[in-house]
Design a protein around this motif. Sequence first.
Motif, PDB file in Angstrom:
ATOM      1  N   TYR A 179       0.828  -1.208   0.000  1.00 18.09           N
ATOM      2  CA  TYR A 179       0.000   0.000   0.000  1.00 18.09           C
ATOM      3  C   TYR A 179       0.867   1.265   0.000  1.00 18.09           C
ATOM      4  N   PRO A 180       0.628   2.271  -0.807  1.00 16.44           N
ATOM      5  CA  PRO A 180      -0.530   2.486  -1.691  1.00 16.44           C
ATOM      6  C   PRO A 180      -0.370   1.930  -3.111  1.00 16.44           C
ATOM      7  N   TYR A 181       0.509   0.955  -3.288  1.00 19.76           N
ATOM      8  CA  TYR A 181       0.681   0.337  -4.619  1.00 19.76           C
ATOM      9  C   TYR A 181       0.072  -1.060  -4.658  1.00 19.76           C
ATOM     10  N   GLU A 182      -0.896  -1.307  -3.762  1.00 19.04           N
ATOM     11  CA  GLU A 182      -1.392  -2.680  -3.585  1.00 19.04           C
ATOM     12  C   GLU A 182      -2.048  -3.243  -4.842  1.00 19.04           C
ATOM     13  N   ARG A 183      -2.593  -2.374  -5.667  1.00 13.30           N
ATOM     14  CA  ARG A 183      -3.327  -2.892  -6.831  1.00 13.30           C
ATOM     15  C   ARG A 183      -2.384  -3.415  -7.912  1.00 13.30           C
ATOM     16  N   GLN A 184      -1.153  -2.913  -7.919  1.00 11.51           N
ATOM     17  CA  GLN A 184      -0.136  -3.470  -8.820  1.00 11.51           C
ATOM     18  C   GLN A 184       0.599  -4.625  -8.113  1.00 11.51           C
ATOM     19  N   ALA A 185       0.819  -4.427  -6.802  1.00 12.98           N
ATOM     20  CA  ALA A 185       1.680  -5.352  -6.057  1.00 12.98           C
ATOM     21  C   ALA A 185       1.120  -6.771  -5.984  1.00 12.98           C
ATOM     22  N   ILE A 186      -0.193  -6.936  -6.144  1.00 15.24           N
ATOM     23  CA  ILE A 186      -0.776  -8.280  -6.057  1.00 15.24           C
ATOM     24  C   ILE A 186      -0.111  -9.230  -7.062  1.00 15.24           C
ATOM     25  N   TRP A 187       0.431  -8.673  -8.145  1.00 13.56           N
ATOM     26  CA  TRP A 187       1.068  -9.533  -9.158  1.00 13.56           C
ATOM     27  C   TRP A 187       2.369 -10.134  -8.657  1.00 13.56           C
ATOM     28  N   LEU A 188       2.940  -9.588  -7.595  1.00  9.70           N
ATOM     29  CA  LEU A 188       4.138 -10.215  -7.009  1.00  9.70           C
ATOM     30  C   LEU A 188       3.791 -11.583  -6.426  1.00  9.70           C
ATOM     31  N   ALA A 189       2.513 -11.768  -6.077  1.00  9.44           N
ATOM     32  CA  ALA A 189       2.077 -13.041  -5.497  1.00  9.44           C
ATOM     33  C   ALA A 189       1.997 -14.146  -6.551  1.00  9.44           C
ATOM     34  N   ALA A 190       2.357 -13.821  -7.784  1.00 12.43           N
ATOM     35  CA  ALA A 190       2.447 -14.865  -8.815  1.00 12.43           C
ATOM     36  C   ALA A 190       3.495 -15.897  -8.415  1.00 12.43           C
ATOM     37  N   MET A 195      -3.925  -1.819   5.556  1.00 15.27           N
ATOM     38  CA  MET A 195      -4.713  -1.275   4.446  1.00 15.27           C
ATOM     39  C   MET A 195      -6.145  -1.005   4.889  1.00 15.27           C
ATOM     40  N   GLU A 196      -6.691  -1.938   5.715  1.00 13.03           N
ATOM     41  CA  GLU A 196      -8.089  -1.786   6.131  1.00 13.03           C
ATOM     42  C   GLU A 196      -8.243  -0.713   7.201  1.00 13.03           C
ATOM     43  N   LEU A 197      -7.112  -0.245   7.759  1.00 16.43           N
ATOM     44  CA  LEU A 197      -7.174   0.874   8.707  1.00 16.43           C
ATOM     45  C   LEU A 197      -6.914   2.194   7.988  1.00 16.43           C
TER      46      LEU A 197
END
Length: 442
Positions: free
Chosen positions: A327-338, A349-351
């Motif tokens: 966060y705040p790059y979480e929407r791109q960073a999810i691809w690291l979980a490949a 993030m939820e806070l």
Amino acid sequence: MRTLLVSLISCVLLPGEAAIGQSRPLAGPDVRQIYDRLLPQIEQIPIFDHHAHPGFYDDTDVDAMAAPPGSSAFRERNDNPELIAASKALFGYPYDDLSAEHTKWLVEKKAELRKSRGVGYFSDILDKLNIEQGVANRAMMADYLDPKRFVWVFFSDSFLWPFDNTKERARNPDEEVYIPLQEKMLHRWMKQEGIAKLPPTFSAYLSFVTRTLEDNQKKGAIGEKFEVAYFRPATFSDPSREQAATIYKKYAAGGVPTEQEYRTFQDYVFRYLVREGGRLQLPVHIHSAVGIGDYFNISQGNIFNFENILRDPRYSTTTFVMLHGGYPYERQAIWLAAAKNVYMDSSFMELAMYPAEFKESLKIWLETFPDKITFGSDCFPYNAALGAEESYWLGVHSARAALTAALAEMISADEVSEGRALELARAYLHDNAVAIYHGKVH
Ligand SMILES: [Zn+2]
């Protein structure tokens, strides 16, 4: 094409699944209805909290570092009215504001429960929020946390700061707070291992590091954590052992390393700790979001700076948990979980975001690698009145609401069935994280 056919066939054959047609770009008018139907079911799912700092405000072992005075983002300020709701839900707080006079009531109520409930105090909070078990990411474990409910993740950063840190501290006012705490932590590990001063050789230093990890694991630790991006850039070069050993030899007994020398030494030791995390099956948790304080360097601490480590096949047996999802790059960073050994954790993030916005991020995660995402509350005792208890509440309520909303939209848009959505909810709140630890947690 063959893979697509196979998965289409297995889709058709899945028992108990309602047929789903092509997904639609807009959620339908039934979203609200689905949300209301789903929420009580999602509240029933026991949580494994993958990242949290449980403890009392006056306990200095809650973290290996301290928050420097600095700006807080809007939702994290003490005047957030949601915290009043949290205090009401957890302690029956009878007031509608957090005035100094009224918060006295809260402080006294907590002190009274702390005395009467003992080790049950924080377990009671977990029970109220339906958290089955949770990580305590702390400098040291506390005797007032029930080990059946709380599992320890310790901090490994201090091994990177064994030398004279005069220059490191002077970089900015935040480092002036952080670096002495790293020195203190390193000395606690040395004391634990019966070492009075730094070992004379680099190989003896590395065995001290390994012994500390092994002993912490024996004491029940399930992971090691880095918050290294608070203290230096998160880009790691790949120096040889000889390079690191030469620097160690030069400064172990005194003297101030140049910035380049210090970084080269740290790059080697960081990689060593990552490798040991793989060998010992001690997952490596890494702070990967923006940080507190006024001097956190967002571009240098950016999650993508860790990419060369995460994608390095030499560390394929190390499990990485990227705390706060970049966060705040979480929407791109999810691809690291490949990468099969990389997980994204949504704590903080939820806070930082309200549920309406967090829902959007979570939805992208659920639509990308739902089997690689985990929940964490990142609860922390902010002050005597607003404690880890209230932030547990805020984290859990925000995440359950956002998760339900994201899944309701996905169901309504025909992306997943309701049954599959509940599976994804269980995976995120519990199953994905628990599977990482091979039976050590539940
Ligand atoms: Zn944290």
